[in-house]
Scaffold this motif. Sequence first.
Motif, mmCIF file in Angstrom:
data_model
loop_
_atom_site.group_PDB
_atom_site.id
_atom_site.type_symbol
_atom_site.label_atom_id
_atom_site.label_comp_id
_atom_site.label_asym_id
_atom_site.label_seq_id
_atom_site.Cartn_x
_atom_site.Cartn_y
_atom_site.Cartn_z
ATOM 1 N N TYR A 186 5.708 6.261 -0.734
ATOM 2 C CA TYR A 186 6.068 6.224 0.609
ATOM 3 C C TYR A 186 7.114 7.020 0.964
ATOM 4 C CZ TYR A 186 9.973 3.250 -0.864
ATOM 5 O OH TYR A 186 11.010 2.764 -1.286
ATOM 6 N N THR A 187 7.511 7.310 2.291
ATOM 7 C CA THR A 187 8.291 8.419 2.513
ATOM 8 C C THR A 187 9.724 7.426 3.457
ATOM 9 O OG1 THR A 187 7.562 8.730 4.659
ATOM 10 C CG2 THR A 187 7.072 10.374 3.035
ATOM 11 N N GLN A 188 10.757 8.084 3.399
ATOM 12 C CA GLN A 188 11.813 7.613 4.218
ATOM 13 C C GLN A 188 11.235 7.059 5.664
ATOM 14 O OE1 GLN A 188 15.787 9.426 4.067
ATOM 15 N NE2 GLN A 188 16.630 8.265 5.825
ATOM 16 N N LYS A 189 10.671 7.920 6.169
ATOM 17 C CA LYS A 189 10.146 7.579 7.614
ATOM 18 C C LYS A 189 9.323 6.353 7.484
ATOM 19 C CE LYS A 189 7.474 9.539 11.573
ATOM 20 N NZ LYS A 189 6.771 10.826 11.831
ATOM 21 N N ASP A 190 8.309 6.021 6.663
ATOM 22 C CA ASP A 190 7.486 5.065 6.283
ATOM 23 C C ASP A 190 8.384 3.559 6.198
ATOM 24 O OD1 ASP A 190 5.367 6.473 6.383
ATOM 25 O OD2 ASP A 190 5.346 6.992 4.419
ATOM 26 N N ALA A 191 9.606 3.770 5.244
ATOM 27 C CA ALA A 191 10.371 2.720 4.996
ATOM 28 C C ALA A 191 11.228 2.399 6.350
ATOM 29 C CB ALA A 191 11.408 3.091 3.906
ATOM 30 N N GLY A 192 11.677 3.227 7.122
ATOM 31 C CA GLY A 192 12.073 2.958 8.453
ATOM 32 C C GLY A 192 11.102 2.131 9.504
ATOM 33 N N LYS A 193 10.145 2.565 9.582
ATOM 34 C CA LYS A 193 9.065 1.775 10.225
ATOM 35 C C LYS A 193 9.056 0.353 9.721
ATOM 36 C CE LYS A 193 6.362 5.633 11.871
ATOM 37 N NZ LYS A 193 5.027 6.105 11.720
ATOM 38 N N TRP A 194 9.041 -0.046 8.467
ATOM 39 C CA TRP A 194 8.849 -1.330 8.090
ATOM 40 C C TRP A 194 10.155 -1.933 8.224
ATOM 41 C CZ3 TRP A 194 7.313 1.164 2.459
ATOM 42 C CH2 TRP A 194 6.217 1.578 2.511
ATOM 43 N N LEU A 195 11.215 -1.466 7.978
ATOM 44 C CA LEU A 195 12.533 -1.960 8.149
ATOM 45 C C LEU A 195 12.477 -2.676 9.846
ATOM 46 C CD1 LEU A 195 15.076 -3.151 7.249
ATOM 47 C CD2 LEU A 195 16.125 -0.884 7.545
ATOM 48 N N THR A 204 15.689 -2.920 1.083
ATOM 49 C CA THR A 204 15.534 -2.502 -0.124
ATOM 50 C C THR A 204 14.755 -1.241 -0.616
ATOM 51 O OG1 THR A 204 16.265 -4.852 -1.020
ATOM 52 C CG2 THR A 204 15.448 -3.199 -2.677
ATOM 53 N N LEU A 205 13.427 -1.126 -0.052
ATOM 54 C CA LEU A 205 12.514 -0.214 0.133
ATOM 55 C C LEU A 205 13.205 0.894 0.480
ATOM 56 C CD1 LEU A 205 9.249 -2.027 0.439
ATOM 57 C CD2 LEU A 205 10.427 -1.239 -1.750
ATOM 58 N N PHE A 206 13.794 0.780 1.832
ATOM 59 C CA PHE A 206 14.395 1.754 2.748
ATOM 60 C C PHE A 206 15.842 2.381 1.808
ATOM 61 C CE2 PHE A 206 17.661 3.513 5.477
ATOM 62 C CZ PHE A 206 16.765 4.441 6.278
ATOM 63 N N ASP A 207 16.405 1.696 1.244
ATOM 64 C CA ASP A 207 17.593 2.346 0.428
ATOM 65 C C ASP A 207 17.001 2.913 -0.784
ATOM 66 O OD1 ASP A 207 19.322 0.779 2.229
ATOM 67 O OD2 ASP A 207 19.559 -0.771 1.054
ATOM 68 N N SER A 208 15.859 2.459 -1.452
ATOM 69 C CA SER A 208 15.465 3.229 -2.459
ATOM 70 C C SER A 208 14.989 4.627 -2.129
ATOM 71 C CB SER A 208 14.271 2.315 -2.989
ATOM 72 O OG SER A 208 14.542 1.146 -3.582
ATOM 73 N N SER A 209 14.172 4.704 -1.009
ATOM 74 C CA SER A 209 13.852 5.687 -0.488
ATOM 75 C C SER A 209 14.949 6.881 -0.337
ATOM 76 C CB SER A 209 13.156 5.713 0.732
ATOM 77 O OG SER A 209 13.581 5.283 1.900
ATOM 78 N N VAL A 210 15.999 6.519 0.214
ATOM 79 C CA VAL A 210 17.111 7.232 0.490
ATOM 80 C C VAL A 210 17.674 7.881 -0.730
ATOM 81 C CG1 VAL A 210 19.668 7.284 1.468
ATOM 82 C CG2 VAL A 210 17.901 6.031 2.607
ATOM 83 N N GLU A 225 0.838 -1.258 -0.046
ATOM 84 C CA GLU A 225 0.129 0.033 -0.218
ATOM 85 C C GLU A 225 0.851 1.191 -0.099
ATOM 86 O OE1 GLU A 225 -2.527 -0.218 3.406
ATOM 87 O OE2 GLU A 225 -3.637 -2.099 2.591
ATOM 88 N N GLY A 226 2.035 1.151 0.539
ATOM 89 C CA GLY A 226 2.825 2.326 0.836
ATOM 90 C C GLY A 226 3.519 2.812 -0.442
ATOM 91 N N VAL A 227 3.912 1.699 -1.269
ATOM 92 C CA VAL A 227 4.426 1.712 -2.470
ATOM 93 C C VAL A 227 3.429 2.378 -3.271
ATOM 94 C CG1 VAL A 227 5.762 0.656 -4.513
ATOM 95 C CG2 VAL A 227 6.570 0.014 -2.133
ATOM 96 N N ALA A 228 2.277 1.710 -3.478
ATOM 97 C CA ALA A 228 1.437 2.376 -4.331
ATOM 98 C C ALA A 228 1.034 3.873 -4.302
ATOM 99 C CB ALA A 228 0.184 1.458 -4.447
#
Length: 390
Positions: free
Chosen positions: A188-197, A255-261, A182-185
């Motif tokens: 998402y932000t780097q903060k969101d990716a950090g929570k997922w990680l 991977t999603l976190f690195d992409s957001s960075v 849902e976040g990718v669609a």
Amino acid sequence: MLKRISKLFSDRKYWVRLIAIAGLSGGVAWFLGDLLIQDGGVVAAIVSTLSIRISLHKSLREGFGQIVGTAIGAGIALLTVSLFSFGFLAIATTIILCAVVARALHLGEVASVNVPVTALIVIGPGISQNTAVHRLGSTLIGAAVAIFFSYFSVSNTPIDRARMQIRSVSEKAAALLAQMSEGVAAGYTQKDAGKWLAQARLLVEEVPAIRAQSVEARSHARWFPTAEKDVAEEMYIEGIATEHTLVQVRTIARTLFDSSVEGGIADSTKKQIAVALSAASYAISAHVDLPDDINDFSSSPTDDAREAGSALAETLIEDGKDVDQDQIVRGLSIVANIGIIADSLDQNSPALKDVITPDEPAKSKVLEVSPLEQTATLWNRIVKSIRKYF
């Protein structure tokens, strides 16, 4: 206030049952210890409290560790006091000898701790052969009582507990993948990716508990005639598959976190990544919720996940000229992760069955090295020494 207090206990029925059984076990151990051995109730109660666990298998192991530690500790205490009498030198020598013997016998963590503690307990009231025998007898009573009561500590079997753990962590993994989809669609932000990680890392931290419970289920099936060995072996493989799945979920989150960075995911691939993550999430959910014959249909949830991954790979290759190469590599990494998840759920990957998976840590065992191995090693050394000089 009474309602709040009662709710605290009613919401924790499992914990309440455990402490009630542990308390009853300690009380019975004290009664029998005092009844059968002079002043043996306290030691029996202590050993019972230390030995009782949530399962009969674990309590047997802990009780055996207590008995081994007590026997060795009492013997060392008798030896040191007979050589040096009671005093500073006897205490120091006892602790040192206990550590040396525990190391030489490759005792596990439980027995290694029990050896010096038991030796000091035996020395405390004034050492004698009768005292050592009494302490050992009290230990046997306490361990036996703990083993008996541990049978009633939980209502389910080791296989059931392994199944519950795997189901719980799988549902969390599926929910996390759904959040990422849902976040990718939506963007998402780097903060969101950090929570997922962070959530993915917490899931991976549950792997040791799953592995320990799977090992216990398999060990329980070996020694108890009422257990189903085939089911226990299947549950053990299921635990390994779950471990592989959780690792892939964490890798996707990273991977999603690195992409957001690095600036986020390209708009042209957002939809396909979201669809692929959603398919992987459903595949995990279906694996724990749907019947075993789900794979008998023309297309299973894991097949859908593979197809979604293939569609994502095609999109990444087609848009190769317009998308940053690092983003393409990360996207293909997600494709590979989803493929591994699907193979793990179907249990058709050679990595699950053809590769030896480490057993429980050696420190958790009563003996880190089995007596048979120790005897064989010692015999080989003796034979080599004889051949060397004769």
